[in-house]
Each structure stands twice: as structure tokens, then as C-alpha cells.
Design an enzyme around this catalytic site. Structure first.
Site, PDB file in Angstrom:
ATOM      1  N   ASN A   7       0.563  -1.677   0.368  1.00 45.88           N
ATOM      2  CA  ASN A   7      -0.403   0.052   0.171  1.00 45.88           C
ATOM      3  C   ASN A   7       0.735   1.370   0.421  1.00 45.88           C
ATOM      4  O   ASN A   7       1.320   1.806   1.157  1.00 45.88           O
ATOM      5  CB  ASN A   7      -1.010  -0.396   1.155  1.00 45.88           C
ATOM      6  CG  ASN A   7      -1.785   0.921   1.324  1.00 45.88           C
ATOM      7  OD1 ASN A   7      -2.119   2.365   0.256  1.00 45.88           O
ATOM      8  ND2 ASN A   7      -2.634   0.932   2.509  1.00 45.88           N
ATOM      9  N   ARG A  90      -2.319  -1.566  -4.056  1.00 47.31           N
ATOM     10  CA  ARG A  90      -3.474  -0.609  -3.968  1.00 47.31           C
ATOM     11  C   ARG A  90      -3.407   0.180  -4.804  1.00 47.31           C
ATOM     12  O   ARG A  90      -2.212   0.852  -4.729  1.00 47.31           O
ATOM     13  CB  ARG A  90      -3.983   0.203  -1.721  1.00 47.31           C
ATOM     14  CG  ARG A  90      -4.503   1.409  -2.272  1.00 47.31           C
ATOM     15  CD  ARG A  90      -4.381   2.032  -0.844  1.00 47.31           C
ATOM     16  NE  ARG A  90      -4.872   3.441  -0.809  1.00 47.31           N
ATOM     17  CZ  ARG A  90      -4.446   5.084  -0.294  1.00 47.31           C
ATOM     18  NH1 ARG A  90      -3.351   4.578  -0.623  1.00 47.31           N
ATOM     19  NH2 ARG A  90      -4.956   5.193  -0.792  1.00 47.31           N
ATOM     20  N   HIS A 179     -10.359   6.508  -1.464  1.00 47.52           N
ATOM     21  CA  HIS A 179      -9.612   6.363  -0.001  1.00 47.52           C
ATOM     22  C   HIS A 179     -10.804   5.026  -0.177  1.00 47.52           C
ATOM     23  O   HIS A 179     -11.578   4.816   1.029  1.00 47.52           O
ATOM     24  CB  HIS A 179      -9.872   6.926   1.027  1.00 47.52           C
ATOM     25  CG  HIS A 179      -8.898   7.974   1.355  1.00 47.52           C
ATOM     26  ND1 HIS A 179      -9.308   9.518   1.530  1.00 47.52           N
ATOM     27  CD2 HIS A 179      -8.297   7.590   1.561  1.00 47.52           C
ATOM     28  CE1 HIS A 179      -8.547  10.052   1.785  1.00 47.52           C
ATOM     29  NE2 HIS A 179      -6.888   9.011   1.661  1.00 47.52           N
ATOM     30  N   ARG A 238      -2.834  19.003   1.302  1.00 45.20           N
ATOM     31  CA  ARG A 238      -3.464  19.574  -0.087  1.00 45.20           C
ATOM     32  C   ARG A 238      -4.472  20.540   0.539  1.00 45.20           C
ATOM     33  O   ARG A 238      -4.426  20.273   1.431  1.00 45.20           O
ATOM     34  CB  ARG A 238      -3.828  18.336  -0.668  1.00 45.20           C
ATOM     35  CG  ARG A 238      -3.212  17.563  -1.705  1.00 45.20           C
ATOM     36  CD  ARG A 238      -4.047  16.016  -2.274  1.00 45.20           C
ATOM     37  NE  ARG A 238      -2.839  15.120  -1.198  1.00 45.20           N
ATOM     38  CZ  ARG A 238      -4.026  13.784  -1.608  1.00 45.20           C
ATOM     39  NH1 ARG A 238      -5.045  13.809  -1.178  1.00 45.20           N
ATOM     40  NH2 ARG A 238      -3.384  13.086  -0.436  1.00 45.20           N
ATOM     41  N   GLU A 381      -6.658  -1.155   5.604  1.00 46.09           N
ATOM     42  CA  GLU A 381      -6.905  -1.545   3.342  1.00 46.09           C
ATOM     43  C   GLU A 381      -6.059  -2.916   2.988  1.00 46.09           C
ATOM     44  O   GLU A 381      -6.782  -3.575   2.202  1.00 46.09           O
ATOM     45  CB  GLU A 381      -6.144  -0.266   2.905  1.00 46.09           C
ATOM     46  CG  GLU A 381      -7.369   0.917   2.961  1.00 46.09           C
ATOM     47  CD  GLU A 381      -6.622   1.797   2.686  1.00 46.09           C
ATOM     48  OE1 GLU A 381      -5.025   2.087   3.941  1.00 46.09           O
ATOM     49  OE2 GLU A 381      -6.742   3.051   2.770  1.00 46.09           O
TER      50      GLU A 381
END
Ligand code: ADP
Length: 400
Positions: A7, A90, A179, A238, A381
Site C-alpha cells: 500500500n 492498492r 479511499h 493539499r 486496507e
């Protein structure tokens, strides 16, 4: 079947080697703060736990170190790379091309590269991980799971921008959502916890990238990131939501070039732009010492989340639970407190003591009488990717 999960995030690589279908973790770890002289390298097995501070300047270096440790004669967990049956990756942006997990071939890699224009902080690192894994683990099938897939259920009224129709119809300019692997995993956990047939949940994923999803009866119906993982909440570097006319002003009046604006909004803004720190732990520490910029940045961050909670409760006409997940969501009691304070009108009543406790499992942090549950749900995840990789691989083996 041994499945290695990679990931590759914007500043970290999480990895896990799992035995499937039992989901037994053989080893796991993380390389954090990639790009710094003081990256944190963690490697855990049943017998060993190593944490090293070392320079890891890019994702390639990080992955090389992970591959070497796995076969290390002393602390490695496999004899050679050939023992790994599958590598699950991912990938952040699958656009409209991928609504499901996929086995990697050249066409898939070309498409991921093409979509890098839409996820410049992620898809290139994801692709680099795939190319390196193909080199290190030659016998393994490479499988990708996309962050965008969970959001294919968002209705058009929420996914379409109010710009001329041809941009939606011909150019695919719309909300894709991100996500998704995490939002799917944690919202399924929350639904199982709530024991409700019908549910209205707001999933708040706060890591370096941050997003919120309105999950109605298990399906994503709205989401705070959009065409790219840029808008919505205030993130590590961001900006999240800004008036797009600021871009014209920067270019036309302040003389910025477009690529400078892109760098400004994606790498130099967010919590980094407001405080000089990209890591929330540093920001909280400085805020406690009285740094005004850090204090204000935390308040701004929480305020933006509150506004999205209000919006999504309205979109679903109700709310059963709000859940916090990922690095910040799971660990920052400070931010959870700022978000949930003065939200009683909407049914959120935080229990300060429960909020301060730590627990690696799903947990409730609301008062016993709170009409809406407030949950902390650790995301996984890697497990979600391993399950999908196992599913697709067993299916393809049956087919042949
Ligand atoms: P990503 O996967 O997007 O790289 P993570 O979900 O790993 O991100 O989250 C990284 C963020 O989590 C960092 O900004 C870090 O500051 C924050 N974080 C990790 N541990 C803590 C903690 N104990 N308190 C506050 N923030 C934390």
C-alpha cells in the site's frame, strides 16, 4: 496462499504478508515519512519487532528495503521471493475503467499511468510499486485493487459537476471518490457493530489524505474528494476546497505558472501550508506550546469536517453513526474532540474519557445517551486488498 500487500501512500508504504484465506499475518510493517532523512522503518513478525530511523528518500528505496528484509537469513519470513503467490497493490485512481479488482497486465499498467494525470501524488507511486514488485517477486500474480471502485454507487446528482454536459459525457469529468478500500472496510465493520438492517453512516478517513463518505445502507452515496483527490477536507499538504477563481487570480494577477499553482495547492498547502508542518503530531505538539498558527489550523481542519457532517446528514436525511479512521482519525483525540464538540443538535455527544482511551479495536466514544454513535474504527486496507486478491486469484485458477 501467501499474499503480499503493498500500500504505497503519498508519504508511506504499508506492507503485510498474509496467509490466505485465514488472514494470518506473517509479517507487517510500514515505512513512514518517506522523503526524509529520518524515515521510520517498522518490521514486525511473531518473533521480532524492529523500528529503525533511517534515510529513505523515495518509494523505490523503501520497497527495496522491505524486499530484502523478507528474505533476510536471520529475521526474514520466507526463504526466497518465489514463495509469494500474489502481490496485491492498492491503486488510487481507476477512473471509469476499473470498477473491480484486476490482474495486472501491460494494458492495466498503461491505464494506471494514463490516470496519473488525475492522481499525481499517488498513481505514479502505485505504479512504481507494481513495476518493482514484478521485478522482485517474479512468480507472483500481481493484482490491483482500486480506491475509486467503492464509489461507483454515487448517484449522478452528486457525482456530476455543474459544467456543460459534454465534459461529463465525453471526457469523464465527474466525482470519482477515493479511499474507497478504507471506507468500504470501516463502514462494513460499523454496520456489523450497529446491528442495523438500514443504516446512515458518515465515514471520516483522516490520514495524510483526508476524505468523508456518506454511506447509506452500505453504499457510498456522496464523497468529499472529487475528480482528483484534491478537494474537500484540509489535508497534510493539499488545500481541499478552495474557490477555483483563486487559480485564475494566481495566474493572471500574481504571475504564477500553472504547474506552480499545482505544486502550491497539492504539495505546499493544507496543514503544511498553514503551519510549516505536514505531520499532525508535530502540529499538536506546537499547538500545545501555544503556536497560534498550529492552533488555528487544527480549528480550521475540524470546522471543515463539521460542515461536511452537516451536509451528509442532510443528504441522507438522518444519521446513525459517525466514524473516525486512519492515522489521524484513530489517534488524534484532540481533533475528534474539536469535531464533535457543539454538535449536540445533530445528536453527537462525545464522552471525553472514552475519547482519550486507546484501543486497537472498534470502539464507541459517545455518551450512553448520545442519539448518534461516534465510533473509532481502525482501518485495515491491507486485509481488504488481501481478501479481494484471494477472491480474484481463486476465481482465475478455477477458470483455467
Ligand atoms: P496515509 O496512509 O495517507 O499516508 P495515515 O493514515 O498513515 O496516512 O496517517 C498519517 C497521519 O496520521 C500523519 O499526518 C500523522 O501525523 C497522523 N498520526 C499518526 N499517529 C498519530 C498520533 N498518535 N496522533 C496524531 N496524529 C497521528
Amino acid at each position: 496462499m501467501k499474499v503480499l500487500i503493498i500500500n504505497s501512500g503519498s508519504s508511506s508504504i504499508k506492507y503485510q504478508l498474509m496467509l490466505m484465506p485465514t488472514a494470518q499475518v506473517i509479517c507487517q510493517g510500514i515505512v513512514e515519512r518517506i522523503g526524509s532523512q529520518e524515515a521510520v522503518f517498522v518490521y514486525k513478525t511473531d518473533n521480532d519487532e524492529i523500528t529503525k530511523i533511517m534515510p529513505v528518500m523515495n518509494h523505490k528505496e523503501g520497497l527495496e528495503k522491505i524486499a530484502k528484509l523478507l528474505v533476510d537469513p536471520k529475521i526474514g519470513v520466507i526463504k526466497n521471493a518465489g514463495e509469494i503467490d500474489a502481490v496485491g497493490h492498492r491503486v488510487v485512481h481507476g477512473g471509469n475503467s476499473f470498477s473491480k479488482p484486476t490482474i495486472i497486465n501491460q494494458t492495466v499498467k498503461d491505464k494506471i499511468k494514463e490516470l496519473a494525470a488525475l492522481a499525481p501524488l499517488h498513481n505514479p507511486h502505485n505504479l512504481e510499486g507494481i513495476v518493482l514488485a514484478e521485478k522482485f517477486f517474479k512468480n507472483a500474480k500481481q493484482i490491483v485493487v482500486f480506491d475509486t471502485s467503492f464509489h461507483h454507487t454515487i448517484p449522478t446528482k452528486a457525482s456530476k459537476y455543474a459544467i456543460p454536459n459534454k465534459f461529463f459525457d465525453e471526457h469523464g469529468i465527474q466525482v470519482y471518490g477515493f479511499h474507497g478500500i478504507s471506507h468500504k472496510y470501516v463502514s462494513e465493520k460499523a454496520i456489523a457493530y450497529l446491528h442495523k438492517k438500514e443504516s446512515k453512516i458518515i465515514s471520516i478517513h483522516l490520514g495524510n489524505g483526508c476524505s468523508m463518505t456518506a454511506v447509506h445502507n452500505g453504499k457510498s452515496v456522496d464523497h468529499s474528494l472529487g475528480f482528483t483527490p484534491s478537494n474537500g477536507l484540509i489535508m497534510g499538504t493539499r488545500s481541499g476546497d478552495v474557490d477555483h477563481a483563486i487559480i485564475f487570480y494566481l495566474v493572471d494577477t500574481l504571475g504564477y505558472k500553472l504547474d506552480e499553482v499545482k505544486t502550491l495547492l497539492t504539495r505546499e498547502s493544507g496543514m503544511m501550508g498553514l503551519t510549516g508542518y505536514g505531520d499532525l503530531r508535530d502540529i499538536q505538539e506546537e499547538a500545545e506550546k501555544g503556536d497560534k498558527n498550529c492552533l488555528l489550523a487544527l480549528e480550521m481542519n475540524a470546522y471543515r469536517i463539521k460542515k461536511y457532517i452537516g451536509a451528509y446528514a442532510a443528504a441522507m436525511n438522518g444519521l446513525d453513526a459517525v466514524l473516525f479512521t486512519a492515522g489521524i482519525g484513530e489517534n488524534s483525540n484532540k481533533l475528534r474532540d474539536l469535531v464533535c464538540t457543539n454538535m449536540e443538535f445533530l445528536g453527537l455527544e462525545l464522552d471525553a474519557e472514552l475519547n482519550d482511551l486507546r484501543n486497537p479495536e472498534i470502539r464507541e466514544i459517545n455518551t450512553p445517551t448520545s442519539p448518534v454513535k461516534i465510533l473509532v474504527v481502525p482501518t485495515n486496507e491491507e486485509l481488504e486488498i488481501a481478501k479481494e486478491a484471494y477472491k480474484i486469484l481463486t476465481f482465475s485458477l478455477k477458470e483455467h
